[in-house]
Design a protein around this motif. Structure first.
Motif, PDB file in Angstrom:
ATOM      1  N   LEU A  96      -8.231  -7.464   4.832  1.00  0.00           N
ATOM      2  CA  LEU A  96      -8.731  -6.092   5.089  1.00  0.00           C
ATOM      3  C   LEU A  96      -9.739  -5.651   3.773  1.00  0.00           C
ATOM      4  O   LEU A  96      -9.650  -6.394   2.705  1.00  0.00           O
ATOM      5  N   GLU A 100      -9.988   0.019   3.739  1.00  0.00           N
ATOM      6  CA  GLU A 100      -8.935  -0.127   4.590  1.00  0.00           C
ATOM      7  C   GLU A 100      -7.351  -0.387   3.925  1.00  0.00           C
ATOM      8  O   GLU A 100      -6.418   0.520   4.062  1.00  0.00           O
ATOM      9  N   ASN A 101      -7.326  -1.014   2.624  1.00  0.00           N
ATOM     10  CA  ASN A 101      -6.368  -1.119   2.017  1.00  0.00           C
ATOM     11  C   ASN A 101      -5.851   0.068   1.110  1.00  0.00           C
ATOM     12  O   ASN A 101      -4.725   0.570   1.167  1.00  0.00           O
ATOM     13  N   LEU A 104      -4.269   2.451   4.007  1.00  0.00           N
ATOM     14  CA  LEU A 104      -2.956   2.093   4.371  1.00  0.00           C
ATOM     15  C   LEU A 104      -1.838   2.780   3.155  1.00  0.00           C
ATOM     16  O   LEU A 104      -0.592   3.044   3.579  1.00  0.00           O
ATOM     17  N   ARG A 151      -6.189   3.802  -5.793  1.00  0.00           N
ATOM     18  CA  ARG A 151      -5.155   4.082  -4.428  1.00  0.00           C
ATOM     19  C   ARG A 151      -3.928   5.079  -5.145  1.00  0.00           C
ATOM     20  O   ARG A 151      -3.807   6.203  -4.505  1.00  0.00           O
TER      21      ARG A 151
END
Length: 513
Positions: A96, A100-101, A104, A151
């Motif tokens: 990915l 996208e990571n 998620l 993230r």
């Protein structure tokens, strides 16, 4: 409660069958500080941070966030309380993209365009550049760690737990990470920092809590300590790191040779080896440096016989073995310590005698006429446990119940007691404490002094500089020409690990090792 305290742990206790992992642990974490959590393997650090992050529930004790009782019931609940965690092992999907990571990993991700804009703003703010559209499998280890940090920061944590964050970074990447962490602390966040690299704790951290056998034994100012005194607090006694004496290898014969090894990757995210050549002599320790994911796994598999190659590409004692499997190479005197402890070096469901049998059954004569010699097998397992100080309730426990450091001691002991003539050791001290690392270093040096040729694959440059006679850097499947260790510097090795040639006019793979 002291002003500015974000997290308080009082009397945290956690029991597992046969062991008290945390025994009345107290810890405070203040806004604006980088607080180290130190201890030997099995000291209780991992259990404690899992409780903080809601993965485990304590049997007793109290957790306060901003002075209010708040026991995290799950990682989701912990994040809602403002607690974030960056794990030691990356939790990314390689197929990915970066965006996208990140999506998620968020509780309620916004639309892609909004998320991409927020990601760019955050990366510019903290100097963590990333390309949202890049596939993760094309990124270096340092770039992947940026994704994990960003993230986590997108969830705006006030308390950040970092578990061994520099284990896969070059020195230059580690310096950039330290700058980011200092900036986060300056903004009023609290950072709980777990590391076995004590020199970086002295450089980076404001306070350090030291655990031993599940209990807190000291809270100190690292700036007033040294790596040696911190190790002594962790272990309870002096930790003496062995020193490599320069051997005379002029007359030593070459026992392992790799000549122009080419190996295609087994899967889409593997690394191709290209024209890899090296040689190792009796009694020599050759270091292989490199950031994780540059072909170390493929090289070790090729040397072990798990990946076959052209017969003459690898020679043991002058005999072509590239076409032979692991068992045949072991009969010729080769032993291997793989990086992955569980599932590769050891079977978690099997007890310690059964794991001792896996690679040593022939060399230590643990079977006869196809039948196991059970008494000899238990003696072998007990000898490993006693000589290598493996902390275990007994021999009959599954290997998976041992802490990572104790399991590493066991598999290192299993291979060394077989007295190999050639040993390939892949990250032998990864994730182990100072005392265990010193013990493993001593065993490797003793083995080399007895004439064994050692190939030491490690991401720890300090380890390589302390133990090896020559160092070669592996970068994107190609091997730089080796340097005599006494002439190598951290800066030069770090640049090579990032892809810069060691000398003008000498490209990767131009000169053979």
């Amino acid at each position: 409660r002291a002003a500015g305290t974000l997290l308080e742990l009082h009397g945290i206790t956690k029991r597992f069958p046969g062991v008290v992992a945390n025994d009345g642990v107290d810890l405070t974490l203040r806004a604006g500080e980088i607080h180290a959590l130190l201890g030997e393997n099995g000291a209780g650090k991992s259990t404690l941070v899992k409780i903080v992050y809601g993965v485990l529930q304590p049997d007793a004790g109290e957790i306060l966030v901003d002075g209010r009782p708040a026991r995290p019931r799950s990682p989701h609940h912990a994040r809602r309380l403002g607690i974030g965690m960056v794990f030691q092992h990356f939790t990314l999907f390689e197929a990915l993209t970066v965006l996208e990571n990140i999506a998620l990993g968020l509780e309620d991700p916004p639309p892609r365009r909004v998320l991409a804009r927020r990601l760019r703003e955050l990366s510019e703010r903290y100097g963590l550049p990333v390309d949202p559209g890049r596939d993760v499998h094309t990124l270096s280890a340092g770039e992947r760690q940026r994704i994990e940090i960003l993230r986590c920061l997108l969830q705006e944590p006030r308390i950040l737990v970092m578990d061994e964050p520099t284990s896969v970074l070059t020195p230059q990447e580690a310096d950039r990470l330290f700058a980011v962490l200092r900036r986060l602390a300056a903004e009023g966040r609290a950072i709980l920092y777990i590391s076995h690299k004590l020199a970086e704790v002295v450089e980076l951290c404001d306070r350090a809590t030291v655990m031993r056998a599940g209990r807190v034994v000291a809270t100190v100012d690292p700036k007033r300590e040294t790596a040696r005194t911190l190790a002594r607090l962790m272990v309870g006694s002096e930790v003496r790191e062995p020193v490599r004496t320069t051997p005379d290898l002029a007359a030593a014969r070459t026992v392992l040779e790799v000549d122009g090894l080419d190996l295609e990757p087994e899967h889409a995210f593997g690394v191709a080896l290209r024209d890899v050549s090296l040689s190792v002599r009796e009694g020599e320790i050759l270091g292989i440096a490199g950031v994780a994911g540059n072909g170390q796994k493929e090289l070790v598999e090729a040397l072990a016989g798990e990946r076959r190659s052209a017969p003459g590409a690898i020679r043991l004692f002058g005999r072509p073995v590239g076409h032979l499997g692991p068992a045949a190479r072991r009969r010729h005197g080769l032993s291997v310590l793989p990086e992955e402890r569980l599932g590769h070096a050891a079977v978690g469901e099997l007890d310690l005698p059964a794991n001792a049998l896996l690679t040593a059954w022939a060399r230590l004569r643990l079977s006869r006429f196809g039948l196991l010699r059970t008494k000899a097998l238990r003696r072998s397992a007990r000898r490993i446990v006693e000589r290598f100080d493996v902390r275990t309730p007994g021999l009959d426990v599954p290997a998976a119940t041992l802490s990572g450091g104790n399991l590493q001691r066991f598999v290192v002991g299993r291979e060394i007691l077989q007295e190999p003539r050639v040993l390939v050791a892949d990250q032998p001290t990864w994730g182990v404490d100072a005392a265990a690392a010193a013990a493993i270093h001593r065993e490797l040096l003793d083995l080399a002094e007895r004439g064994c040729a050692v190939v030491l694959v490690s991401q720890d440059l300090d380890e390589l500089l302390a133990l090896t006679d020559r160092i070669a850097v592996l970068y994107r499947g190609r091997l730089f020409p080796p340097l005599p260790t006494r002439e190598a510097t951290l800066e030069e090795l770090g640049l090579m690990m990032g892809g810069m040639a060691a000398a003008e006019g000498a490209g990767v793979g131009d000169v053979r090792a």
